[in-house]
Design a protein around this motif. Structure first.
Motif, PDB file in Angstrom:
ATOM      1  N   ALA A  71      20.631  71.674  56.358  1.00  0.00           N
ATOM      2  CA  ALA A  71      21.406  70.473  56.687  1.00  0.00           C
ATOM      3  C   ALA A  71      22.900  70.775  56.645  1.00  0.00           C
ATOM      4  N   ARG A  72      23.335  71.530  55.611  1.00  0.00           N
ATOM      5  CA  ARG A  72      24.757  71.889  55.531  1.00  0.00           C
ATOM      6  C   ARG A  72      25.184  72.732  56.734  1.00  0.00           C
ATOM      7  N   ARG A  73      24.292  73.604  57.169  1.00  0.00           N
ATOM      8  CA  ARG A  73      24.634  74.532  58.258  1.00  0.00           C
ATOM      9  C   ARG A  73      24.618  73.842  59.616  1.00  0.00           C
ATOM     10  N   ILE A  74      23.656  72.956  59.831  1.00  0.00           N
ATOM     11  CA  ILE A  74      23.405  72.444  61.173  1.00  0.00           C
ATOM     12  C   ILE A  74      24.058  71.092  61.448  1.00  0.00           C
ATOM     13  N   VAL A  75      23.884  70.136  60.556  1.00  0.00           N
ATOM     14  CA  VAL A  75      24.167  68.733  60.875  1.00  0.00           C
ATOM     15  C   VAL A  75      25.649  68.413  61.061  1.00  0.00           C
ATOM     16  N   PRO A  76      26.566  68.844  60.186  1.00  0.00           N
ATOM     17  CA  PRO A  76      27.962  68.397  60.341  1.00  0.00           C
ATOM     18  C   PRO A  76      28.578  68.747  61.695  1.00  0.00           C
ATOM     19  N   ALA A  77      28.452  70.005  62.100  1.00  0.00           N
ATOM     20  CA  ALA A  77      29.092  70.418  63.353  1.00  0.00           C
ATOM     21  C   ALA A  77      28.452  69.738  64.555  1.00  0.00           C
ATOM     22  N   VAL A  78      27.117  69.657  64.574  1.00  0.00           N
ATOM     23  CA  VAL A  78      26.465  69.051  65.730  1.00  0.00           C
ATOM     24  C   VAL A  78      26.775  67.567  65.799  1.00  0.00           C
ATOM     25  N   THR A  79      26.984  66.920  64.655  1.00  0.00           N
ATOM     26  CA  THR A  79      27.348  65.498  64.656  1.00  0.00           C
ATOM     27  C   THR A  79      28.698  65.283  65.315  1.00  0.00           C
ATOM     28  N   VAL A  80      29.658  66.116  64.955  1.00  0.00           N
ATOM     29  CA  VAL A  80      30.996  65.989  65.552  1.00  0.00           C
ATOM     30  C   VAL A  80      30.943  66.203  67.062  1.00  0.00           C
ATOM     31  N   VAL A  81      30.196  67.208  67.500  1.00  0.00           N
ATOM     32  CA  VAL A  81      30.109  67.501  68.933  1.00  0.00           C
ATOM     33  C   VAL A  81      29.395  66.372  69.677  1.00  0.00           C
ATOM     34  N   VAL A  82      28.323  65.846  69.106  1.00  0.00           N
ATOM     35  CA  VAL A  82      27.601  64.759  69.768  1.00  0.00           C
ATOM     36  C   VAL A  82      28.483  63.524  69.887  1.00  0.00           C
ATOM     37  N   LEU A  83      29.231  63.179  68.832  1.00  0.00           N
ATOM     38  CA  LEU A  83      30.122  62.019  68.894  1.00  0.00           C
ATOM     39  C   LEU A  83      31.210  62.224  69.952  1.00  0.00           C
ATOM     40  N   ALA A  84      31.768  63.426  70.006  1.00  0.00           N
ATOM     41  CA  ALA A  84      32.786  63.711  71.024  1.00  0.00           C
ATOM     42  C   ALA A  84      32.189  63.651  72.424  1.00  0.00           C
ATOM     43  N   THR A  85      30.960  64.133  72.572  1.00  0.00           N
ATOM     44  CA  THR A  85      30.291  64.100  73.874  1.00  0.00           C
ATOM     45  C   THR A  85      30.051  62.665  74.324  1.00  0.00           C
ATOM     46  N   LEU A  86      29.635  61.813  73.406  1.00  0.00           N
ATOM     47  CA  LEU A  86      29.464  60.395  73.739  1.00  0.00           C
ATOM     48  C   LEU A  86      30.797  59.754  74.123  1.00  0.00           C
TER      49      LEU A  86
END
Length: 652
Positions: A71-86
């Motif tokens: 979770a530490r490795r995967i979730v934070p960065a992908v969350t930021v990218v998904v929010l920016a993509t939206l």
């Protein structure tokens, strides 16, 4: 067992994986750069298994600890990218594409996006270039592996005496599924974990393999390392979109990566020293964020580009991706991985699950609101609305081989609805795109006309692409005979069935894996045979030349340009670009029409092209619904061709 430590060469290997992916996606060479994902799979399998095996051997493995680290490795960065993509999708995407992005977000939040993309267009299809989260399919594969593999390792090491043989058996089984699927279900072979697990298991087997009792000669490590490096580079240089992949071809990058990890973990090899240089290590450290950022940037850069991304622009976009990746790594990844934020394992797990749930709800909200069309106004909305055919238009063609609706669907217009038709328009979905103009012309001159069309099905009985297509075409020939239909128009995306897509995908070519001259000869024979059959039934034949094709993402580009205030008047395609692709077909049509007075030609090009440019829009409205199908407006323009034809058809 190997000793696992911080290996700079593996960070460099990550750079060797991610940079070719970027170059491939931005069109800067490396036709096989997509194999960088396979390099990542092997690295992940090796590192994750190293951690699990080390902790199991020490008697301190914990599922909660393992998934908290994930979770530490995967979730934070992908969350930021998904929010920016939206956020950027809100500005740049059409309602249909934004709604689709919402669905992508929902599936990604459940780490199931590979299942979504498997059911859609292929990874290499042009339509995929406008899916901002397409690249998360590989993340989904890895996360699915991380869910099941730790449990397998715990059970296997505890209850199976020769558990390494079990892992090897699973590897062989997965590879066998991959070989079977590449021929029978190629999309499943590409996107699904069971067909990809062998790549991660290659790294896993390396992690648990017993170390040799004594070091081998240095030259062996050097030879294996250099061979592995050469194998990966060869795959990147020689593979392309037409390569059957993964299949047997994936052995080259997978075994090459496995060889490098093994050999570089021993006395320093030349390749290991090269991969350990600071620039490559630096890129490797930000490779996860770089991979996440590059694809949405590529999609949105295409959306705001009038004529596609130039090489110089591509370099600029890659540098932007690199800058965002560094920021993401420095201020998002590191604080979580170094436990400066949510230090406890339970808080980070709960926080990760809550974050993913919120993202899923956001995606569903976007999907349920049909892409929030209210956010668009004026010109952008008008372009975006061209992305869809009207409901009546959508009802006027049959779907292809994967559907089961009846083959007797027809659209009728003009004259008495019950009257036998004077004209049949027959073809694939490109024939359906002509219907607005055909219908208007038929109603104008009161001549009964029928439309019979099926997507992906050329109107050539002898070349039917499926049993369903074959039956549909045979039914249309019988209609001509039984109803004594005097005139038949054949319309299709002709070049697709000879040459495939312009991006190299040849899945629709009628005579696959043959030379272009043989494809052309096969097509010509099939067309002549079809015309002869119709002429023998007493019908005249009208050959509708192919509609000029635009570049991919035409509607998305028009709408995006309108949103940022740029003119779309010059969006289109030079006619000269299309002439070469159409040369053989046009020459064939011309020859056939000169040889038989009962064969006539209809050419839409003069209506759509002027001054050497085949325009994508007129007066703020798009002529196309995508790069090759006419929109309702474009189809309506075809009335100018069909009204004279229906009003005064020559009789032979």
């Amino acid at each position: 067992m190997h000793t696992f430590g911080n290996r700079r060469d593996i960070d460099g290997l990550r750079a060797l994986a991610v940079v070719p992916v970027l170059l491939f996606h931005f069109g800067l060479g490396l036709s096989g750069g997509f194999v960088g994902v396979d390099v990542f799979f092997v690295i992940s399998g090796y590192l994750i298994t190293s951690i699990i095996f080390r902790e199991i051997s020490a008697g301190r493995f914990s599922f909660v600890d393992f998934w908290a680290r994930r979770a530490r490795r995967i979730v934070p960065a992908v969350t930021v990218v998904v929010l920016a993509t939206l956020a950027f999708g809100w500005i740049l995407l059409t309602p249909k594409d934004y709604a689709e992005l919402g669905r992508e977000v929902r599936y990604q939040s459940m780490f199931m996006s590979n299942l979504l993309f498997m059911r859609q267009d292929g990874y290499f299809d042009s339509a995929s270039d406008f899916k901002p989260l397409l690249h998360t399919w590989s993340l989904a594969v890895e996360e699915q592996y991380y869910i099941f593999f730790p449990l397998l390792m715990v059970l296997a090491t505890r209850y199976v005496r020769h558990w390494r043989w079990l892992l090897l058996g699973l590897l062989v089984l997965s590879f066998g599924l991959n070989i079977w699927a590449i021929k029978h279900k190629p999309e499943a072979a590409f996107f699904l974990l069971p067909m990809r697990a062998w790549e991660l298991l290659c790294g896993a087997m390396l992690a648990v393999a017993p170390a040799p009792r004594r070091p081998l000669p240095t030259w062996i490590y050097q030879t294996v390392s250099l061979s592995g490096f050469a194998a990966v580079v060869l795959a990147m240089l020689s593979f392309d979109k037409t390569t059957q992949f993964p299949g047997w071809a994936a052995l080259l990058p997978v075994m090459g990566t496995t060889a490098m990890i093994w050999a570089n973990g021993h006395p320093a090899s030349w390749v290991g020293r090269f991969l350990s240089i600071k620039p490559l290590v630096a890129i490797g450290l930000i490779s996860y964020s770089l991979y996440l950022w590059h694809w949405p940037i590529h999609v949105y850069a295409n959306a705001i580009s009038a004529d596609g991304i130039s090489d110089l622009e591509a370099i600029g976009w890659i540098l932007l991706a690199g800058a965002l990746a560094w920021i993401s790594w420095r201020f998002v990844e590191l604080p979580f991985r170094e436990r400066r934020l949510l230090a406890g394992r339970k808080p980070v797990l709960m926080g990760g699950l809550l974050t993913l749930a919120v993202l899923a709800l956001m995606g569903q909200a976007v999907r349920s609101s049909d892409g929030v069309p209210q956010r668009l106004s004026g010109q952008a909305l008008q372009y975006a609305q061209s992305r869809e055919w009207s409901a009546g238009q959508m009802d006027c063609f049959l779907l292809g081989s994967k559907h089961s609706e009846g083959l007797d669907k027809l659209c009728r217009a003009g004259g008495n609805a019950d009257a036998a038709p004077s004209h049949l328009v027959w073809g694939d979905s490109h024939a359906a795109a002509l219907w607005p103009g055909v219908r208007s012309a038929a109603e104008q001159v009161h001549v009964p006309v029928w439309l019979a069309s099926m997507s992906g099905c050329p109107p050539l009985v002898s070349t039917a692409t499926s049993k369903r297509c074959q039956d549909f075409n045979a039914l249309n020939v019988e209609r001509v005979r039984a109803q004594k239909i005097p005139d038949v128009t054949l319309a299709a995306r002709w070049s697709l069935y000879i040459y495939g897509l312009e991006d190299g995908n040849k899945s629709n070519v009628l005579l696959k894996h043959e030379s272009i001259p043989r494809n052309e000869a096969y097509f010509a024979d099939a067309l002549k045979a079809q015309i002869a059959e119709l002429r023998a039934a007493g019908a005249q034949v009208w050959l509708f030349k192919e509609v000029p094709q635009q570049r991919k993402g035409t509607i998305e580009r028009l709408s995006s340009l309108a949103r940022v205030g740029r003119s779309a008047a010059e969006v289109g395609r030079p006619a000269a670009e299309l002439d070469g692709r159409q040369a053989f077909i046009n020459q064939l049509f011309d020859t056939l029409s000169r040889a038989d007075a009962g064969i006539h030609l209809i050419d839409p090009k003069p209506l759509l092209c002027e001054g050497g440019l085949c325009r994508a829009e007129v007066d703020g409205r798009s002529l196309y619904k995508d790069e090759d199908h006419l929109s309702d407006l474009g189809g309506e323009k075809m009335q100018l061709l069909f009204a004279p034809l229906l009003r005064e058809t020559p009789r032979i």
